[in-house]
Design a protein around this motif. Structure first.
Motif, short mmCIF file in Angstrom:
data_model
loop_
_atom_site.label_atom_id
_atom_site.label_comp_id
_atom_site.label_asym_id
_atom_site.label_seq_id
_atom_site.Cartn_x
_atom_site.Cartn_y
_atom_site.Cartn_z
N GLY A 150 51.63 105.19 11.35
CA GLY A 150 52.39 104.17 12.29
C GLY A 150 53.80 104.52 11.86
N LEU A 151 54.71 103.63 11.43
CA LEU A 151 56.07 103.79 11.18
C LEU A 151 56.34 104.98 10.28
CD1 LEU A 151 57.28 100.08 10.97
CD2 LEU A 151 57.69 101.66 12.86
N ASN A 163 61.00 94.82 3.77
CA ASN A 163 59.66 95.49 4.36
C ASN A 163 59.65 96.80 3.96
OD1 ASN A 163 57.53 95.93 6.36
ND2 ASN A 163 59.35 97.01 7.70
N ASN A 164 58.65 97.33 3.30
CA ASN A 164 58.64 98.64 2.57
C ASN A 164 57.09 98.97 2.33
OD1 ASN A 164 57.96 98.02 -0.28
ND2 ASN A 164 60.06 97.18 -0.15
N VAL A 165 56.89 100.28 2.20
CA VAL A 165 55.59 100.51 2.05
C VAL A 165 54.69 100.09 0.84
CG1 VAL A 165 53.92 102.68 1.41
CG2 VAL A 165 55.75 102.90 3.18
N PHE A 196 40.90 101.75 14.25
CA PHE A 196 41.05 102.16 15.59
C PHE A 196 42.49 101.91 15.68
CE2 PHE A 196 37.21 99.82 15.87
CZ PHE A 196 36.93 100.44 16.87
N GLU A 197 43.37 103.24 15.68
CA GLU A 197 44.64 103.56 15.55
C GLU A 197 45.21 104.22 17.36
OE1 GLU A 197 47.69 103.46 14.15
OE2 GLU A 197 48.48 104.36 15.95
N ALA A 198 46.09 103.44 17.77
CA ALA A 198 46.37 103.57 19.24
C ALA A 198 46.99 105.14 19.38
CB ALA A 198 47.59 102.70 19.60
N TYR A 209 63.44 107.47 8.01
CA TYR A 209 63.63 107.89 6.88
C TYR A 209 62.83 107.01 5.92
CZ TYR A 209 66.53 103.72 7.50
OH TYR A 209 67.15 102.64 7.84
N HIS A 210 62.12 107.79 4.68
CA HIS A 210 61.56 107.09 3.74
C HIS A 210 61.65 107.63 2.46
CE1 HIS A 210 59.24 105.59 7.34
NE2 HIS A 210 58.61 104.34 6.31
N VAL A 211 62.04 106.59 1.54
CA VAL A 211 61.99 107.02 0.03
C VAL A 211 60.93 106.42 -0.54
CG1 VAL A 211 64.47 108.17 -0.02
CG2 VAL A 211 63.86 105.60 -0.34
N VAL A 240 43.45 98.93 20.74
CA VAL A 240 42.29 97.98 20.90
C VAL A 240 43.17 96.97 22.01
CG1 VAL A 240 41.53 96.04 19.64
CG2 VAL A 240 41.56 98.21 18.43
N THR A 244 53.98 96.46 1.60
CA THR A 244 52.84 96.60 2.63
C THR A 244 51.41 96.65 1.84
OG1 THR A 244 54.46 97.47 4.15
CG2 THR A 244 52.25 97.81 4.63
N ILE A 297 50.02 102.12 7.41
CA ILE A 297 49.63 102.13 5.74
C ILE A 297 49.10 100.75 5.41
CG2 ILE A 297 50.88 101.67 3.41
CD1 ILE A 297 51.23 104.56 4.51
N LEU A 298 49.03 99.71 6.19
CA LEU A 298 48.38 98.37 5.69
C LEU A 298 46.72 98.73 6.34
CD1 LEU A 298 49.96 95.17 6.57
CD2 LEU A 298 47.74 95.62 5.98
C1 LIG Z 1 63.89 103.03 9.89
C2 LIG Z 1 62.91 102.74 8.59
C3 LIG Z 1 62.92 102.99 7.49
C4 LIG Z 1 62.14 102.72 6.41
N1 LIG Z 1 62.30 103.00 5.24
C5 LIG Z 1 61.45 102.95 4.38
C6 LIG Z 1 61.58 103.55 2.97
O1 LIG Z 1 62.56 104.14 2.76
N2 LIG Z 1 60.58 103.07 1.97
C7 LIG Z 1 59.52 102.29 2.20
O2 LIG Z 1 58.85 102.22 1.19
N3 LIG Z 1 59.27 101.71 3.50
C8 LIG Z 1 60.35 102.33 4.52
N4 LIG Z 1 60.09 101.61 5.85
C9 LIG Z 1 58.88 100.69 5.94
C10 LIG Z 1 57.67 101.37 6.33
O3 LIG Z 1 57.49 102.33 7.26
C11 LIG Z 1 56.85 100.02 6.72
O4 LIG Z 1 56.75 99.07 5.71
C12 LIG Z 1 55.30 100.39 6.95
O5 LIG Z 1 55.03 101.52 7.44
C13 LIG Z 1 54.58 99.45 7.53
O6 LIG Z 1 52.94 99.76 7.88
P1 LIG Z 1 52.12 98.87 8.63
O7 LIG Z 1 50.77 99.57 8.79
O8 LIG Z 1 52.26 97.33 8.43
O9 LIG Z 1 52.82 98.91 10.09
P2 LIG Z 1 52.83 100.20 11.30
O10 LIG Z 1 53.45 101.29 10.73
O11 LIG Z 1 53.56 99.56 12.45
O12 LIG Z 1 51.29 100.42 11.81
C14 LIG Z 1 50.89 99.68 12.75
C15 LIG Z 1 50.10 100.65 13.54
O13 LIG Z 1 49.02 99.93 14.52
C16 LIG Z 1 48.98 100.65 15.75
N5 LIG Z 1 48.87 99.93 16.89
C17 LIG Z 1 49.58 99.27 17.74
N6 LIG Z 1 48.88 98.82 18.57
C18 LIG Z 1 47.73 99.06 18.43
C19 LIG Z 1 46.40 98.86 19.18
N7 LIG Z 1 46.54 97.73 20.07
N8 LIG Z 1 45.38 99.25 18.86
C20 LIG Z 1 45.31 100.08 17.64
N9 LIG Z 1 46.20 100.58 16.90
C21 LIG Z 1 47.64 99.91 17.51
C22 LIG Z 1 50.29 101.70 15.84
O14 LIG Z 1 50.37 102.73 16.43
C23 LIG Z 1 50.77 101.66 14.16
O15 LIG Z 1 50.05 102.92 13.86
C24 LIG Z 1 60.96 102.10 6.72
C25 LIG Z 1 60.77 101.58 8.05
C26 LIG Z 1 61.59 102.00 9.05
C27 LIG Z 1 61.20 101.74 10.61
#
Ligand SMILES: Cc1cc2nc3c(=O)[nH]c(=O)nc-3n(C[C@H](O)[C@H](O)[C@H](O)COP(=O)(O)OP(=O)(O)OC[C@H]3O[C@@H](n4cnc5c(N)ncnc54)[C@H](O)[C@@H]3O)c2cc1C
Length: 443
Positions: free
Chosen positions: A41-42, A419-421, A33-35, A57-59, A227, A424, A14-15
């Protein structure tokens, strides 16, 4: 936008997608670039027993205005469903509803005086604005001061241990503050009802639509592209290499990976700087998805105050989503356990985890038997959220690294939220503004 500078974004969660969207809005050339093989991601999904739903789980909360804005921008605003949900508490071997103030006062595990102190603690936390002060206090000290030892031991300690393990000992009171703030925001003012939302098809649909939207805008979205290294070049641009040994060059690169992961792909950063990033500790999660032939409760979340259960809480997704439409009539329950990234459970097989987790679930819900379990699959992530330790915001490394034009923007920079979407997206948008402003100043 005045020129066509190029930006490389590492991570298609999402970030990363939000950064790409806002950079593209401003007219830049962007490559993500997505691995892994899919975006999100999460929040990404998987297929379990023929159905596709979120691995974790996400809401969406009504107060998640950043998330809702993105959903609207990618054209999914009419696909959000808002549902009134309920919260349960499993305490002393029994399941209680804790969905309104009347139920709170009927909650037997603590006496009336303690209930008052518990309610007061939540009220006080909901009113505090200066979260920086709370960063200096241990969460256990702050909660004991407001709730008393009895309530701390019976209610708060099991909940803290469930979410943080023994790390609660180094965690600041800002953690419980941000959790309570979000819980409060989830309840509509006046009626204090909990309204949660989801998009038809879950985050699978959001991520697909988001990624397609970016591609249609001209973003180069590279999947299966991990990467492995970034390096500064003499002209100030950044070279980026993927594990497939392909080489790229960008004017600017932003890593959205965790602090430790980000410096691991930037060999030329000074050791001291790397250490600072590596000192930000993250927690991971082990999160089984269980498909059942019947519902186990009316609660979306069931908090557990009994010690000794292998999971942190119970999330009954089908108390929120339409199971006939989304899950072929099955009931989906998540059994998350938050653990340190090096926890042995990461090495355990699904079968081993099933034995430990399912046995407890069946004991807790006697109406449930092994034959009701249609599927059990385990999602794992070692890097989920940064631990809000004492003095966290002061020790956090900045977004600008000592490599010019290489920035690190990640969920560790969520300072006053869980930590949530929604948070983020907020981090992506505010940090990008700072980066662009600084770059404009130096032009
Ligand atoms: C169990 C759980 C429940 C949750 N519940 C909620 C909820 O109910 N509501 C809500 O709003 N949020 C919820 N969240 C939080 C939410 O999922 C995160 O805040 C959000 O997805 C974080 O996004 P991000 O892009 O920062 O990180 P990430 O989603 O971790 O993205 C990082 C990305 O980088 C990629 N990557 C890693 N290494 C490399 C590399 N070397 N080269 C290229 N790509 C790479 C990964 O594959 C990944 O896609 C929950 C999370 C979890 C784990």
């Amino acid at each position: 936008m005045t020129d066509k500078q190029s930006w490389g974004i590492i991570g298609g969660g999402i970030l990363g997608m939000t950064l790409a969207l806002r950079l593209k809005n401003a007219g830049y050339n962007v490559t993500i670039f997505e691995a892994s093989s899919k975006a999100g991601g999460l929040t990404s999904s998987w297929e379990i027993d023929g159905i596709v739903w979120d691995r974790f789980y996400h809401v969406i909360l009504m107060s998640d205005l950043n998330t809702r804005k993105i959903i609207q921008e990618i054209g999914l605003e009419n696909d959000i469903n808002w549902v009134e949900t309920k919260t349960g508490f499993y305490s002393g071997g029994k399941l209680y509803s804790m969905s309104n103030i009347f139920e709170f006062f009927k909650f037997p595990p603590i006496n009336l005086v303690d209930k008052f102190r518990l309610g007061l603690t939540i009220f006080v936390a909901s009113k505090i604005k200066n979260w920086q002060k709370l960063e200096k206090v241990h969460v256990s000290d702050w909660l004991t001061r407001w709730s008393g030892k009895q309530v701390f031991d019976k209610i708060w300690l099991p909940l803290l241990k469930a979410k943080l393990g023994d790390n609660y000992k180094n965690t600041s009171a800002a953690f419980i503050w941000s959790t309570i703030q979000r819980m409060y925001a989830a309840r509509k003012s006046g009626l204090k009802k909990e309204m949660f939302g989801y998009v038809n098809g879950g985050y699978n649909v959001i991520n697909d639509k988001f990624a397609r939207h970016l591609i249609e805008m001209g973003v180069d979205f590279k999947l299966n592209s991990s990467v492995s290294q970034i390096k500064p070049l003499k002209d100030g641009s950044i070279s980026l290499q993927t594990a497939g040994t392909e080489q790229y060059e960008f004017d600017h690169v932003v890593s959205t990976l965790s602090p430790g992961q980000s410096v691991n792909i930037a060999d030329t950063l000074p050791e001291l700087e790397k250490e600072k990033h590596r000192s930000v500790k993250y927690l991971g999660v082990i999160c089984p998805s269980v498909l059942l032939s019947k519902a186990i409760s009316p609660y979306y979340v069931t908090n557990i105050t009994d010690t000794g259960t292998p999971f942190t809480g119970i999330i009954e997704m089908t108390a929120l989503i339409n199971k006939d439409k989304e899950l072929k009539g099955r009931n989906l329950v998540y059994l998350p356990k938050y653990v340190n990234p090096e926890d042995n459970l990461f090495e355990s097989s699904d079968d081993e985890i099933r034995k430990i987790f399912l046995g407890t679930l069946l004991n807790m819900y006697p109406q449930l038997s092994e034959s009701d379990v249609l599927y059990f699959g385990v999602a794992k992530a070692r890097i989920v959220f940064a631990l809000p330790t004492i003095g966290y915001s002061n020790s956090l490394p900045g977004i600008q690294t000592s490599i010019n034009n290489f920035f690190i923007v990640n969920s560790a920079q969520i300072l006053n939220g869980t930590n949530n979407v929604n948070e983020t997206i907020q981090v992506a948008e505010t940090k990008l503004k700072i980066i662009l402003n600084d770059l404009n100043k130096t032009k």
